[in-house]
Motif scaffolding. Structure first.
Motif, PDB file in Angstrom:
ATOM      1  N   ALA A 293       0.823  -1.655  -0.094  1.00 41.00           N
ATOM      2  CA  ALA A 293       0.065   0.090   0.047  1.00 41.00           C
ATOM      3  C   ALA A 293       0.973   1.436   0.504  1.00 41.00           C
ATOM      4  N   GLY A 294       0.551   1.547  -1.118  1.00 37.57           N
ATOM      5  CA  GLY A 294       1.077   3.484  -0.847  1.00 37.57           C
ATOM      6  C   GLY A 294       2.531   3.351  -1.880  1.00 37.57           C
ATOM      7  N   VAL A 295       2.693   1.576  -2.444  1.00 31.75           N
ATOM      8  CA  VAL A 295       4.030   1.954  -3.527  1.00 31.75           C
ATOM      9  C   VAL A 295       3.609   2.221  -4.178  1.00 31.75           C
ATOM     10  N   PRO A 296       3.942   2.992  -5.140  1.00 30.34           N
ATOM     11  CA  PRO A 296       3.949   3.163  -6.732  1.00 30.34           C
ATOM     12  C   PRO A 296       3.950   2.312  -7.488  1.00 30.34           C
ATOM     13  N   THR A 297       3.469   1.297  -8.475  1.00 28.62           N
ATOM     14  CA  THR A 297       3.444   0.418  -9.166  1.00 28.62           C
ATOM     15  C   THR A 297       5.335   0.384  -9.788  1.00 28.62           C
ATOM     16  N   GLN A 298       5.663   1.621  -9.860  1.00 29.28           N
ATOM     17  CA  GLN A 298       6.868   1.719 -11.058  1.00 29.28           C
ATOM     18  C   GLN A 298       8.007   1.349  -9.882  1.00 29.28           C
ATOM     19  N   ASP A 299       8.057   1.849  -8.700  1.00 27.61           N
ATOM     20  CA  ASP A 299       8.175   1.540  -7.513  1.00 27.61           C
ATOM     21  C   ASP A 299       9.203   0.404  -7.199  1.00 27.61           C
ATOM     22  N   ILE A 300       7.506  -0.515  -7.183  1.00 28.85           N
ATOM     23  CA  ILE A 300       7.694  -2.008  -6.974  1.00 28.85           C
ATOM     24  C   ILE A 300       8.246  -2.952  -8.372  1.00 28.85           C
ATOM     25  N   GLU A 301       8.187  -2.014  -9.639  1.00 27.56           N
ATOM     26  CA  GLU A 301       9.235  -2.775 -10.705  1.00 27.56           C
ATOM     27  C   GLU A 301      10.141  -2.519 -10.766  1.00 27.56           C
ATOM     28  N   ILE A 302      10.500  -1.449 -10.114  1.00 29.60           N
ATOM     29  CA  ILE A 302      12.276  -1.303 -10.011  1.00 29.60           C
ATOM     30  C   ILE A 302      13.093  -1.911  -9.016  1.00 29.60           C
ATOM     31  N   ALA A 303      12.129  -1.839  -7.582  1.00 30.08           N
ATOM     32  CA  ALA A 303      12.793  -3.120  -6.684  1.00 30.08           C
ATOM     33  C   ALA A 303      12.744  -4.662  -7.270  1.00 30.08           C
ATOM     34  N   THR A 304      11.986  -5.128  -7.808  1.00 30.57           N
ATOM     35  CA  THR A 304      11.510  -6.390  -8.515  1.00 30.57           C
ATOM     36  C   THR A 304      13.256  -6.125  -9.139  1.00 30.57           C
ATOM     37  N   GLN A 305      13.468  -5.761  -9.920  1.00 30.45           N
ATOM     38  CA  GLN A 305      14.292  -5.569 -10.427  1.00 30.45           C
ATOM     39  C   GLN A 305      15.796  -5.209  -9.846  1.00 30.45           C
ATOM     40  N   VAL A 306      15.209  -4.515  -9.117  1.00 34.81           N
ATOM     41  CA  VAL A 306      16.594  -4.638  -7.897  1.00 34.81           C
ATOM     42  C   VAL A 306      17.008  -5.644  -7.554  1.00 34.81           C
ATOM     43  N   LEU A 307      15.595  -6.308  -7.372  1.00 30.25           N
ATOM     44  CA  LEU A 307      16.419  -7.302  -6.150  1.00 30.25           C
ATOM     45  C   LEU A 307      16.956  -8.802  -6.803  1.00 30.25           C
ATOM     46  N   ALA A 308      16.161  -8.793  -7.969  1.00 28.21           N
ATOM     47  CA  ALA A 308      16.647  -9.957  -8.541  1.00 28.21           C
ATOM     48  C   ALA A 308      17.921 -10.246  -9.077  1.00 28.21           C
ATOM     49  N   ARG A 309      18.535  -8.577  -9.692  1.00 25.18           N
ATOM     50  CA  ARG A 309      20.452  -8.040  -9.573  1.00 25.18           C
ATOM     51  C   ARG A 309      20.729  -9.083  -8.531  1.00 25.18           C
ATOM     52  N   ILE A 310      20.434  -8.754  -7.310  1.00 20.70           N
ATOM     53  CA  ILE A 310      21.678  -8.922  -6.608  1.00 20.70           C
ATOM     54  C   ILE A 310      20.845 -10.468  -6.307  1.00 20.70           C
TER      55      ILE A 310
END
Length: 139
Positions: free
Chosen positions: A116-133
């Motif tokens: 809640a409160g997290v923009p879709t774009q931020d969720i997509e970026i975080a998903t990519q960041v976690l996958a890269r890590i």
């Protein structure tokens, strides 16, 4: 604290409470998060061998064997012969497919509340960041 330390500290502070709450949500289905991860793999990517599941989850094969045995006892998965008769593949049963869809619907409000409160774009970026890590760690 460095930016790296802060990032992983925030991840750690989020991970355990999330997993604990996910386990509460899964109690109704007699599942834990690790078992749910196996079901998600099978619904998303189809049948897999025990070794493939172990590699995907970064756990030992005996642990996967126990996970799959429990899922089999619940009627959610079954093992079938692969292309090579020595290979056994784990796949969802028809009941398992139905349960996975039911669980996904059951978890939807929980996941939406967590994000809640997290923009879709931020969720997509975080998903990519976690996958890269993850990829960096497992190189």
């Amino acid at each position: 604290m460095t930016i790296e330390q802060n990032f992983f500290n925030e991840y750690r502070l989020m991970y355990r409470p999330f997993t604990n709450q996910l386990n509460v949500q899964l109690e109704k289905y007699q599942l834990y998060s690790s078992q749910w991860a196996v079901l998600r793999l099978l619904i998303d990517k189809g049948p897999h061998s025990l070794v493939e599941i172990a590699n995907f989850m970064f756990i030992e094969k005996p642990s996967v064997t126990r996970l799959v045995q429990k899922l089999g006892e619940l009627g959610y998965v079954e093992t079938v012969a692969g292309k090579d008769k020595r290979e056994k593949l784990v796949q969802l049963t028809a009941h398992g497919e139905t349960i996975v869809q039911e669980i996904q619907e059951h978890l939807k409000p929980f996941l939406e509340k967590a994000l809640a409160g997290v923009p879709t774009q931020d969720i997509e970026i975080a998903t990519q960041v976690l996958a890269r890590i993850c990829a960096n760690i497992h190189q």
